[in-house]
Design an enzyme around this catalytic site. Sequence first.
Site, mmCIF file in Angstrom:
data_model
loop_
_atom_site.group_PDB
_atom_site.id
_atom_site.type_symbol
_atom_site.label_atom_id
_atom_site.label_comp_id
_atom_site.label_asym_id
_atom_site.label_seq_id
_atom_site.Cartn_x
_atom_site.Cartn_y
_atom_site.Cartn_z
ATOM 1 N N ARG A 133 0.839 -1.173 0.000
ATOM 2 C CA ARG A 133 0.000 0.000 0.000
ATOM 3 C C ARG A 133 0.890 1.243 0.000
ATOM 4 N NH1 ARG A 133 -5.283 0.359 1.021
ATOM 5 N NH2 ARG A 133 -5.585 -1.870 1.313
ATOM 6 N N THR A 137 -1.182 7.648 -0.528
ATOM 7 C CA THR A 137 -2.490 7.549 -1.196
ATOM 8 C C THR A 137 -3.308 6.390 -0.638
ATOM 9 O OG1 THR A 137 -1.656 6.044 -2.859
ATOM 10 C CG2 THR A 137 -1.484 8.400 -3.357
ATOM 11 N N ASP A 231 -1.065 -7.370 13.669
ATOM 12 C CA ASP A 231 -0.410 -7.583 12.377
ATOM 13 C C ASP A 231 0.012 -9.046 12.267
ATOM 14 O OD1 ASP A 231 1.781 -7.819 10.398
ATOM 15 O OD2 ASP A 231 1.421 -5.678 10.170
ATOM 16 N N ASP A 234 3.744 -9.748 11.278
ATOM 17 C CA ASP A 234 4.675 -9.458 12.380
ATOM 18 C C ASP A 234 4.622 -10.563 13.427
ATOM 19 O OD1 ASP A 234 5.512 -7.148 11.251
ATOM 20 O OD2 ASP A 234 4.505 -5.793 12.669
#
Length: 239
Positions: A133, A137, A231, A234
């Site tokens: 990503r 934006t 996450d 992670d």
Amino acid sequence: VQSPALGVGPSYRPEEEKPTATVSREVPHENVHVLEQTPQLIALLTIIRDKNTERADFIFYSNRIIRLLVEEGLNHLPVVAHTVTSPVGKDYVGVKFEGKICGVSIMRAGESMEEGLRECCRSVRIGKILIQRNEETSKPKLFYEKLPPDIANRWVLLLDPMLATGGSAIMAVEVLKNHGVPEDRILFLNLIASPEGIENFAKHVPKVRVVTAFVDQGLNEHNYIIPGLGDFGDRYYTV
Ligand code: URA
């Protein structure tokens, strides 16, 4: 909207003996399959959602859910009639899978699901797609793809444990379609989805079949799934 709380356990057990737990919400899409909310599945999800669960346990219990997802995903592939003769000389009328499959993981978190697929499908080919990503934006961008050359002739099991906004998963499906894979030959295997992600995915790629363990409550302002598990990449790979 709160997720439903239900007594968890087999139907023959009296309601008062079943502990109440948050179970997956149901979704009104024919192509979205939520795993049966069994006591084992809920217990496994409870462990991996716990922020105090250490990495070794997170990996072990996530892998158990991944195995359930793969087994259920494979049930959606077509089979043909197949009769065998047993050692006592009697026929057994059964079925066999006829066709070719491959896995495609959405890096990095999706790679955690490759081993579960390999446990069920020996020497399966596995492609990879890296989408990230743009921080400013918030738009997903394709960085890397490496897919089996004959992928257009295969069923594809697309792997990503967390479906948040759906942006990356939709882009991954577009990549597969550009390689000649029809939507209805893609199975998306996922541990936890947000309702927003499911809606977005079903709107853009309605023929892709989704198998998920749980549709959660929603997304927070950082597009993390809530309650979720943080996450996934992670927790599985680094922290
Ligand atoms: N990816 C994750 O790892 N966790 C989320 O909650 C959303 C996306």
